[in-house]
Design an enzyme around this catalytic site. Structure first.
Site, PDB file in Angstrom:
ATOM      1  N   LYS A  50       0.848  -1.105   0.146  1.00 27.02           N
ATOM      2  CA  LYS A  50       0.072  -0.059  -0.060  1.00 27.02           C
ATOM      3  C   LYS A  50       0.851   1.280   0.119  1.00 27.02           C
ATOM      4  O   LYS A  50       0.668   2.010  -0.715  1.00 27.02           O
ATOM      5  CB  LYS A  50      -1.132  -0.091   1.200  1.00 27.02           C
ATOM      6  CG  LYS A  50      -2.161  -1.141   1.122  1.00 27.02           C
ATOM      7  CD  LYS A  50      -2.805  -0.900   2.507  1.00 27.02           C
ATOM      8  CE  LYS A  50      -4.019  -2.002   2.554  1.00 27.02           C
ATOM      9  NZ  LYS A  50      -4.913  -1.587   1.298  1.00 27.02           N
ATOM     10  N   ARG A  55       3.621   5.791  -2.767  1.00 30.23           N
ATOM     11  CA  ARG A  55       4.898   6.450  -3.233  1.00 30.23           C
ATOM     12  C   ARG A  55       4.996   6.832  -4.382  1.00 30.23           C
ATOM     13  O   ARG A  55       5.098   7.714  -4.963  1.00 30.23           O
ATOM     14  CB  ARG A  55       6.001   5.638  -2.660  1.00 30.23           C
ATOM     15  CG  ARG A  55       7.316   6.267  -2.923  1.00 30.23           C
ATOM     16  CD  ARG A  55       8.555   5.882  -2.320  1.00 30.23           C
ATOM     17  NE  ARG A  55       8.213   4.363  -2.294  1.00 30.23           N
ATOM     18  CZ  ARG A  55       9.130   3.509  -1.270  1.00 30.23           C
ATOM     19  NH1 ARG A  55       9.708   4.179  -0.515  1.00 30.23           N
ATOM     20  NH2 ARG A  55       8.752   2.264  -1.218  1.00 30.23           N
ATOM     21  N   ARG A  73       9.637  -5.027  10.130  1.00 29.77           N
ATOM     22  CA  ARG A  73      10.385  -6.176  11.163  1.00 29.77           C
ATOM     23  C   ARG A  73       9.194  -6.968  11.711  1.00 29.77           C
ATOM     24  O   ARG A  73       8.042  -6.212  12.207  1.00 29.77           O
ATOM     25  CB  ARG A  73      11.399  -5.662  12.071  1.00 29.77           C
ATOM     26  CG  ARG A  73      10.715  -4.971  13.262  1.00 29.77           C
ATOM     27  CD  ARG A  73      10.680  -5.688  14.497  1.00 29.77           C
ATOM     28  NE  ARG A  73       9.925  -4.770  15.550  1.00 29.77           N
ATOM     29  CZ  ARG A  73       8.618  -4.587  15.851  1.00 29.77           C
ATOM     30  NH1 ARG A  73       7.816  -5.380  15.152  1.00 29.77           N
ATOM     31  NH2 ARG A  73       8.169  -4.121  16.750  1.00 29.77           N
ATOM     32  N   LYS A 142       6.442  12.899  24.059  1.00 32.31           N
ATOM     33  CA  LYS A 142       6.656  12.338  25.099  1.00 32.31           C
ATOM     34  C   LYS A 142       7.473  13.155  26.370  1.00 32.31           C
ATOM     35  O   LYS A 142       8.061  13.862  25.839  1.00 32.31           O
ATOM     36  CB  LYS A 142       7.352  10.740  25.231  1.00 32.31           C
ATOM     37  CG  LYS A 142       6.536   9.692  24.577  1.00 32.31           C
ATOM     38  CD  LYS A 142       7.305   8.465  24.596  1.00 32.31           C
ATOM     39  CE  LYS A 142       6.519   7.058  24.291  1.00 32.31           C
ATOM     40  NZ  LYS A 142       6.923   5.880  23.968  1.00 32.31           N
ATOM     41  N   GLU A 169       1.569  -2.567  13.762  1.00 33.95           N
ATOM     42  CA  GLU A 169       2.052  -1.227  14.262  1.00 33.95           C
ATOM     43  C   GLU A 169       2.735  -0.491  13.450  1.00 33.95           C
ATOM     44  O   GLU A 169       3.768  -0.799  12.676  1.00 33.95           O
ATOM     45  CB  GLU A 169       2.741  -1.381  15.470  1.00 33.95           C
ATOM     46  CG  GLU A 169       2.895   0.170  16.046  1.00 33.95           C
ATOM     47  CD  GLU A 169       3.849   0.191  17.307  1.00 33.95           C
ATOM     48  OE1 GLU A 169       3.343   0.587  18.371  1.00 33.95           O
ATOM     49  OE2 GLU A 169       5.057   0.041  17.148  1.00 33.95           O
ATOM     50  N   HIS A 185      17.627   6.093  21.465  1.00 39.92           N
ATOM     51  CA  HIS A 185      17.831   4.451  21.804  1.00 39.92           C
ATOM     52  C   HIS A 185      19.130   4.035  22.076  1.00 39.92           C
ATOM     53  O   HIS A 185      19.368   3.242  23.075  1.00 39.92           O
ATOM     54  CB  HIS A 185      17.092   3.571  20.391  1.00 39.92           C
ATOM     55  CG  HIS A 185      17.473   2.262  20.701  1.00 39.92           C
ATOM     56  ND1 HIS A 185      16.351   1.665  21.456  1.00 39.92           N
ATOM     57  CD2 HIS A 185      18.141   1.464  20.156  1.00 39.92           C
ATOM     58  CE1 HIS A 185      16.449   0.353  21.289  1.00 39.92           C
ATOM     59  NE2 HIS A 185      17.631   0.059  20.571  1.00 39.92           N
TER      60      HIS A 185
END
Length: 229
Positions: A50, A55, A73, A142, A169, A185
């Site tokens: 999709k 794109r 992933r 956050k 997700e 991270h």
């Protein structure tokens, strides 16, 4: 007799108190888990298709590409078991499917914040896409400064056994947000989440700088290409 699920059995392998499991049983368990995770792999492919269509349409008809990069992933069995244990979710497949919504994940990196919201709308307005949850960390960052738009969507996958709905997700973020998140991270991993206060403060400041850069680059883009560019 209570049926022991593949993930329950896998979680006990190697424990001294665990009942013996034959090589054939281990092979069968892994096949069950692989079959379960394969549905999520197919769900990823549907979402990636999709996004690829959107794109290509933008490039052909509008001479503009709102998508800089797409990565995806599926969690490994070990990573999934770790999250199941951490969240206290039952190890049967139905509970895992209901409560772990990021088994399959797609990250869409865009040029500008406007592209994030545009792609989110174009993807989630499609007839076969069902939105389960949205968390807009761009409108409401956050406390550490993290910004991104998260959406858990369901997509139908058609197998030989019939149709099944797979949750995926999807994270939308700009290049600047992605760069900040990658660095954050690495820092949290290095300090095992116990990041010194000074670094935490600097990360929040860097997030503000990234947001300012996004806004400035968007203004420049509009000056060159107009409001619809």
């Amino acid at each position: 007799m209570t049926q022991i699920t593949p993930f329950e059995t896998m979680a006990t392998l190697g424990h001294a108190s665990a009942p013996p499991v034959t090589a054939d049983q281990v092979k069968a368990l892994r096949q069950d888990i692989q079959r379960f995770l394969l549905q999520y792999e197919f769900g990823l492919r549907e979402i990636e298709t999709k996004l690829s269509i959107l794109r290509d349409e933008f490039l052909e008809l509008h001479d503009y590409n709102p998508i800089e990069h797409v990565s995806s992933r599926v969690k490994s069995p070990e990573s999934l078991l770790e999250k199941v244990a951490r969240k206290g979710v039952a190890r049967d497949l139905d509970s895992i499917r209901a409560h772990i919504t990021d088994i399959a994940g797609v990250r869409v990196t865009c040029s500008f914040v406007a592209d994030v919201h545009r792609l989110f709308s174009l993807l989630t307005q499609q007839d076969d896409v069902t939105v389960r949850e949205v968390k807009d960390y761009i409108a409401h960052p956050k406390p550490n400064g993290y910004q991104s738009l998260h959406a858990v969507i369901e997509i139908p996958v058609f197998l030989s056994t019939g149709r099944t709905s797979v949750p995926v997700e999807v994270q939308f973020r700009t290049i600047a947000m992605d760069f900040w998140a990658s660095l954050e991270h690495k820092i949290y991993y290095k300090y095992d989440a116990a990041v010194p206060d000074q670094l935490t403060t600097e990360l929040r400041e860097a997030a503000s700088t990234a947001a300012e850069l996004d806004a400035r680059m968007a203004r420049l883009h509009r000056q060159i290409h107009g409001p619809q560019g």
